[in-house]
Enzyme design. Structure first.
Site, PDB file in Angstrom:
ATOM      1  N   SER A  81      -0.590  43.447 -10.882  1.00 34.47           N
ATOM      2  CA  SER A  81      -1.546  44.066  -9.887  1.00 34.47           C
ATOM      3  C   SER A  81      -1.522  45.719 -10.256  1.00 34.47           C
ATOM      4  O   SER A  81      -2.272  46.552  -9.809  1.00 34.47           O
ATOM      5  CB  SER A  81      -1.396  43.808  -8.531  1.00 34.47           C
ATOM      6  OG  SER A  81      -2.021  42.515  -8.076  1.00 34.47           O
ATOM      7  N   ASN A  82      -0.332  46.008 -11.223  1.00 34.64           N
ATOM      8  CA  ASN A  82      -0.463  47.294 -11.707  1.00 34.64           C
ATOM      9  C   ASN A  82      -1.696  47.561 -12.790  1.00 34.64           C
ATOM     10  O   ASN A  82      -1.808  48.497 -12.841  1.00 34.64           O
ATOM     11  CB  ASN A  82       0.746  47.760 -12.439  1.00 34.64           C
ATOM     12  CG  ASN A  82       1.924  47.913 -11.602  1.00 34.64           C
ATOM     13  OD1 ASN A  82       1.749  48.885 -10.802  1.00 34.64           O
ATOM     14  ND2 ASN A  82       2.918  47.151 -11.512  1.00 34.64           N
TER      15      ASN A  82
END
Length: 409
Positions: A81-82
């Site tokens: 999710s970065n």
């Protein structure tokens, strides 16, 4: 400090720490070494920029579970999710250019999306996880995650779980097709290509949303976490006891992304712009270093300072995220600090003034504009925490100590 060696407890083989570390950040190098010695780190990298200058660029360990491939300077891995802030950045660039109104209905740009009561959903709701689409109820075929048109069509037809805007629920995978489809429609190309042209290439980032085959050999496969053990976290309890919950659907109805898709060539190439980005700590720190400096560096401006301030301001928060099942705080595409330690819950403590994002299993990147500092940590062995585990928190605490700042709280 160019290189140092440590030895794991119990007589295990030594693990060399490679790269550069300014002397002031020696506590961070020591914390990075302790992650291998005490916390079961397999392969990882950590990077810090100060005022646009690399102050830490360290890597160590192994790129595979069999410990046959050393983690090299150019090793990359999925940062999960970065990826979301990279996709959000593309949306904010389009908004700044006048192509996208974040507070207008999504259906203005994507007419089919108005179906099933979603006519009032705005682009900002997609960015701050309040759109009511944290997962899909419709069972997904095994390869659905790699079919962009199929996934966007399903989301356009889907009914929200509740009234849009009424609850915060992390859109762990759906975020990528929702925000990404706006970027595709307004930017004229797939979101990964938009990011490459307008962000990664101008800044010389080794960060991809849709990995070329030529880079595949440098990828460190992800090693899943150990099976949950008592006591279970609220997320794990919902996963176990509530099969129809947004939590369970997000984690299990993934269209082939989990459990093996994220280590497949199809997964790497698909350009999944919620959780499929592939890069390294050095490039994430360079990206956030640009944001920490007001949105520009080396003649490249990503966003105006006023646009960046609005994008990273707190936009939604809740005491019980309907997907992650912990208190969460979001800007429009970025996380703000989530300090849930007083309640004994998973947290992401990186600084009250900072903005950034976590990735599944513990990775983290953030910008701290007041200190003109950027931080990034990536790794291949996942932890159990829904936000950050002790490895990342240990590194962040060491960064704060090194610059004389209070611990993040």
């Amino acid at each position: 400090m160019s290189e140092a060696s440590i030895h794991q407890a119990g007589g295990a083989a030594g693990v060399a720490i490679h790269g550069h570390c300014d002397p002031i950040f020696e506590p961070v190098r020591e914390a990075f070494a302790r992650n291998f010695q005490d916390a079961g780190e397999l392969g990882a990298a950590v990077a810090v920029e100060i005022d646009g200058r690399p102050a830490i660029d360290l890597w160590a360990g192994w790129a595979d579970a069999e410990r046959r491939r050393p983690w090299e300077r150019d090793t990359v891995c999925i940062v999960f999710s970065n990826t979301k802030p990279a996709t959000a950045l593309c949306a904010h660039m389009l908004a700044e250019a006048g192509e996208l109104d974040l507070d207008a209905p999504v259906a203005r740009y994507w007419p089919e999306f108005a179906a099933a009561g979603k006519g009032g959903v705005t682009a900002r709701m997609l960015l701050n996880h309040t759109a009511g689409l944290p997962a899909l109820r419709e069972p997904l075929p095994a390869d659905a995650a790699f079919d962009w048109d199929g996934m966007t069509d399903r989301l356009a037809r889907a009914a929200p779980f509740w009234a849009p805007g009424s609850r915060v629920a992390y859109h762990g995978l759906t975020y990528g097709w929702l925000v990404g489809e706006l970027v595709r429609r307004l930017g004229g190309c797939m979101p990964g290509e938009f990011f490459r042209r307008h962000v990664a290439q101008p800044l010389a980032l080794d960060f991809w949303i849709g990995l070329p085959a030529s880079v595949e050999a440098r990828v460190a496969p992800i090693v899943p976490p150990a099976a949950p053990q008592a006591p279970l976290s609220p997320f794990e309890r919902s996963l176990q006891d509530e099969p129809d919950s947004p939590t369970a659907l997000y984690a299990r109805n993934t269209g082939g992304w989990r459990p093996a898709g994220f280590n497949s060539r199809a997964g790497h190439a698909a350009g999944l712009c919620a959780a499929g980005g592939i890069g390294n700590a050095r490039s994430l720190a360079r990206l956030y270093g640009t944001l920490a400096a007001g949105g520009a560096r080396d003649g490249v401006r990503l966003l105006r300072e006023d646009t960046l301030a609005a994008a990273t301001a707190l936009s939604a928060q809740t005491g019980d995220d309907a997907c992650l099942r912990v208190p969460t705080r979001f800007a429009s595409g970025f996380m703000r600090q989530m300090d849930n330690r007083a309640r004994g819950l998973d947290s992401a403590c990186f600084g009250a003034q900072a903005f950034g994002h976590t990735g599944a299993g513990g990775s983290l990147a953030f910008a701290w504009p007041e200190r003109r500092l950027a931080f990034a940590y990536t790794m291949n062995r996942l932890g159990r925490s829904v936000l950050l585990d002790d490895r990342a928190h240990r590194l962040v605490q060491a960064v704060h100590a090194a610059i004389g700042a209070p611990p993040p709280s």
